[in-house]
Design a protein around this motif. Structure first.
Motif, PDB file in Angstrom:
ATOM      1  N   GLU A  22       0.800  -1.221   0.000  1.00 56.27           N
ATOM      2  CA  GLU A  22       0.000   0.000   0.000  1.00 56.27           C
ATOM      3  C   GLU A  22       0.837   1.277   0.000  1.00 56.27           C
ATOM      4  O   GLU A  22       0.292   2.385  -0.032  1.00 56.27           O
ATOM      5  N   PHE A  23       2.141   1.115   0.032  1.00 55.67           N
ATOM      6  CA  PHE A  23       3.021   2.277  -0.047  1.00 55.67           C
ATOM      7  C   PHE A  23       3.165   2.654  -1.516  1.00 55.67           C
ATOM      8  O   PHE A  23       4.091   2.235  -2.207  1.00 55.67           O
ATOM      9  N   THR A  24       2.211   3.413  -2.016  1.00 56.38           N
ATOM     10  CA  THR A  24       2.205   3.863  -3.400  1.00 56.38           C
ATOM     11  C   THR A  24       2.058   5.383  -3.427  1.00 56.38           C
ATOM     12  O   THR A  24       1.436   5.974  -2.535  1.00 56.38           O
ATOM     13  N   LEU A  25       2.609   5.995  -4.459  1.00 54.10           N
ATOM     14  CA  LEU A  25       2.607   7.445  -4.578  1.00 54.10           C
ATOM     15  C   LEU A  25       2.114   7.858  -5.949  1.00 54.10           C
ATOM     16  O   LEU A  25       2.582   7.351  -6.968  1.00 54.10           O
ATOM     17  N   ARG A 165      14.776  -2.880   9.245  1.00 55.19           N
ATOM     18  CA  ARG A 165      13.340  -2.624   9.304  1.00 55.19           C
ATOM     19  C   ARG A 165      13.057  -1.190   9.757  1.00 55.19           C
ATOM     20  O   ARG A 165      13.841  -0.574  10.470  1.00 55.19           O
ATOM     21  N   TRP A 166      11.928  -0.681   9.303  1.00 52.94           N
ATOM     22  CA  TRP A 166      11.474   0.652   9.702  1.00 52.94           C
ATOM     23  C   TRP A 166       9.986   0.595  10.026  1.00 52.94           C
ATOM     24  O   TRP A 166       9.259  -0.281   9.552  1.00 52.94           O
ATOM     25  N   GLN A 167       9.546   1.515  10.871  1.00 54.54           N
ATOM     26  CA  GLN A 167       8.118   1.717  11.076  1.00 54.54           C
ATOM     27  C   GLN A 167       7.659   2.794  10.100  1.00 54.54           C
ATOM     28  O   GLN A 167       8.204   3.894  10.078  1.00 54.54           O
ATOM     29  N   LEU A 168       6.682   2.451   9.289  1.00 53.32           N
ATOM     30  CA  LEU A 168       6.150   3.361   8.284  1.00 53.32           C
ATOM     31  C   LEU A 168       4.707   3.705   8.630  1.00 53.32           C
ATOM     32  O   LEU A 168       3.891   2.809   8.878  1.00 53.32           O
ATOM     33  N   PRO A 178      -5.309   6.844   7.448  1.00 50.01           N
ATOM     34  CA  PRO A 178      -4.041   6.621   8.149  1.00 50.01           C
ATOM     35  C   PRO A 178      -3.831   5.134   8.420  1.00 50.01           C
ATOM     36  O   PRO A 178      -4.787   4.391   8.657  1.00 50.01           O
ATOM     37  N   ALA A 179      -2.581   4.705   8.389  1.00 49.75           N
ATOM     38  CA  ALA A 179      -2.272   3.295   8.627  1.00 49.75           C
ATOM     39  C   ALA A 179      -0.803   3.183   9.021  1.00 49.75           C
ATOM     40  O   ALA A 179      -0.019   4.115   8.818  1.00 49.75           O
ATOM     41  N   SER A 180      -0.420   2.015   9.586  1.00 50.09           N
ATOM     42  CA  SER A 180       0.949   1.792  10.047  1.00 50.09           C
ATOM     43  C   SER A 180       1.422   0.403   9.633  1.00 50.09           C
ATOM     44  O   SER A 180       0.638  -0.556   9.634  1.00 50.09           O
ATOM     45  N   TRP A 181       2.718   0.301   9.305  1.00 47.93           N
ATOM     46  CA  TRP A 181       3.292  -0.971   8.869  1.00 47.93           C
ATOM     47  C   TRP A 181       4.728  -1.100   9.367  1.00 47.93           C
ATOM     48  O   TRP A 181       5.349  -0.112   9.777  1.00 47.93           O
ATOM     49  N   HIS A 182       5.259  -2.314   9.258  1.00 47.37           N
ATOM     50  CA  HIS A 182       6.686  -2.560   9.289  1.00 47.37           C
ATOM     51  C   HIS A 182       7.147  -2.657   7.839  1.00 47.37           C
ATOM     52  O   HIS A 182       6.559  -3.389   7.030  1.00 47.37           O
ATOM     53  N   LEU A 183       8.210  -1.930   7.522  1.00 45.58           N
ATOM     54  CA  LEU A 183       8.805  -1.963   6.193  1.00 45.58           C
ATOM     55  C   LEU A 183      10.166  -2.626   6.332  1.00 45.58           C
ATOM     56  O   LEU A 183      11.022  -2.155   7.087  1.00 45.58           O
ATOM     57  N   THR A 184      10.391  -3.731   5.646  1.00 40.88           N
ATOM     58  CA  THR A 184      11.636  -4.482   5.809  1.00 40.88           C
ATOM     59  C   THR A 184      12.312  -4.677   4.456  1.00 40.88           C
ATOM     60  O   THR A 184      11.670  -4.678   3.398  1.00 40.88           O
ATOM     61  N   LEU A 192      11.176  -4.316  -1.131  1.00 39.11           N
ATOM     62  CA  LEU A 192      10.735  -4.075   0.235  1.00 39.11           C
ATOM     63  C   LEU A 192       9.487  -4.884   0.535  1.00 39.11           C
ATOM     64  O   LEU A 192       8.687  -5.172  -0.360  1.00 39.11           O
ATOM     65  N   ALA A 193       9.329  -5.253   1.787  1.00 37.63           N
ATOM     66  CA  ALA A 193       8.138  -5.977   2.235  1.00 37.63           C
ATOM     67  C   ALA A 193       7.394  -5.126   3.241  1.00 37.63           C
ATOM     68  O   ALA A 193       8.001  -4.472   4.099  1.00 37.63           O
ATOM     69  N   LEU A 194       6.086  -5.132   3.135  1.00 33.78           N
ATOM     70  CA  LEU A 194       5.232  -4.328   4.004  1.00 33.78           C
ATOM     71  C   LEU A 194       4.323  -5.248   4.793  1.00 33.78           C
ATOM     72  O   LEU A 194       3.657  -6.120   4.226  1.00 33.78           O
ATOM     73  N   ALA A 195       4.306  -5.095   6.118  1.00 33.94           N
ATOM     74  CA  ALA A 195       3.454  -5.909   6.987  1.00 33.94           C
ATOM     75  C   ALA A 195       2.825  -5.000   8.039  1.00 33.94           C
ATOM     76  O   ALA A 195       3.496  -4.115   8.577  1.00 33.94           O
ATOM     77  N   PRO A 196       1.532  -5.188   8.336  1.00 34.36           N
ATOM     78  CA  PRO A 196       0.881  -4.333   9.334  1.00 34.36           C
ATOM     79  C   PRO A 196       1.580  -4.410  10.685  1.00 34.36           C
ATOM     80  O   PRO A 196       2.056  -5.480  11.093  1.00 34.36           O
TER      81      PRO A 196
END
Length: 204
Positions: A22-25, A165-168, A178-184, A192-196
């Motif tokens: 869901e990290f799209t621009l 890893r980062w918190q996105l 609004p939403a939050s994920w781990h970006l690894t 990159l992998a995105l997980a809630p």
């Protein structure tokens, strides 16, 4: 023909820049990245695009991008770095670069979030090129706060033993909540992998 009330330009199909999940621009628009890992986030976007990247920095600051850090995401030779003499020159340079459409990505490191009028001018410039619309990113400290921005994302380091890893957080977007994920990332220059983010447990 329908027209965009902001840009006054005819609508054109715009394939979004898909970074991870869901990290799209949206292209042809300007987005805001904030948080301690905002530069990393911008480099992650650059890694999903081809061609040169124009990176505008405050010329009065001693800090600079680290070549080794850049190379984790892209070939440092793709970077065109502009050191602006004044804050207003950063926005002017970004606006002109977006309007020209000569590079697919324009990044500006700002010391504070710009106001509504500069943001609107940047949107207009990003939508002006006849060819593929460029993508604009402004990097701001803290939690950002530029009005009228297409979307705002916050990134913070959250590395662990053997884990990059980062918190996105998506703080604001026109078309998404609004939403939050781990970006690894498993290795340099890999997808990159995105997980809630796990939700905190609630006590009865």
């Amino acid at each position: 023909m329908p027209r965009d009330t902001l840009s006054h330009m005819p609508h054109r199909p715009r394939r979004p820049c898909a970074v991870a999940g869901e990290f799209t621009l949206a292209r042809g628009r300007v987005h805001e990245f904030c948080g301690a890992a905002r530069r990393t986030l911008a480099l992650a976007v650059a890694g999903q695009l081809s061609g040169p990247v124009l990176w505008i920095t405050p010329g009065w600051q001693a800090s600079a991008l680290c070549g080794e850090g850049v190379s984790r995401w892209i070939d440092p030779g793709r970077l065109l770095v502009v050191r602006a003499g004044r804050a207003m020159e950063e926005l002017w340079c970004m606006e002109e670069a977006l309007r020209a459409g000569a590079v697919p990505l324009v990044v500006a490191e700002l010391e504070a979030s710009p106001g509504m009028v500069p943001v609107r001018r940047l949107h207009l410039a990003a939508g002006a090129p006849e060819g593929p619309p460029p993508l604009g990113l402004i990097l701001t400290p803290g939690t950002g706060g530029a009005p009228g921005i297409e979307s705002r994302w916050q990134a913070e380091p959250d590395h662990g033993a053997g884990v990059t890893r980062w918190q996105l957080r998506r703080l604001r977007a026109r078309m998404a909540p609004p939403a939050s994920w781990h970006l690894t990332q498993s290795a340099p220059r890999t997808d990159l992998a995105l997980a809630p983010l796990p939700q905190p447990e609630t006590t009865p």
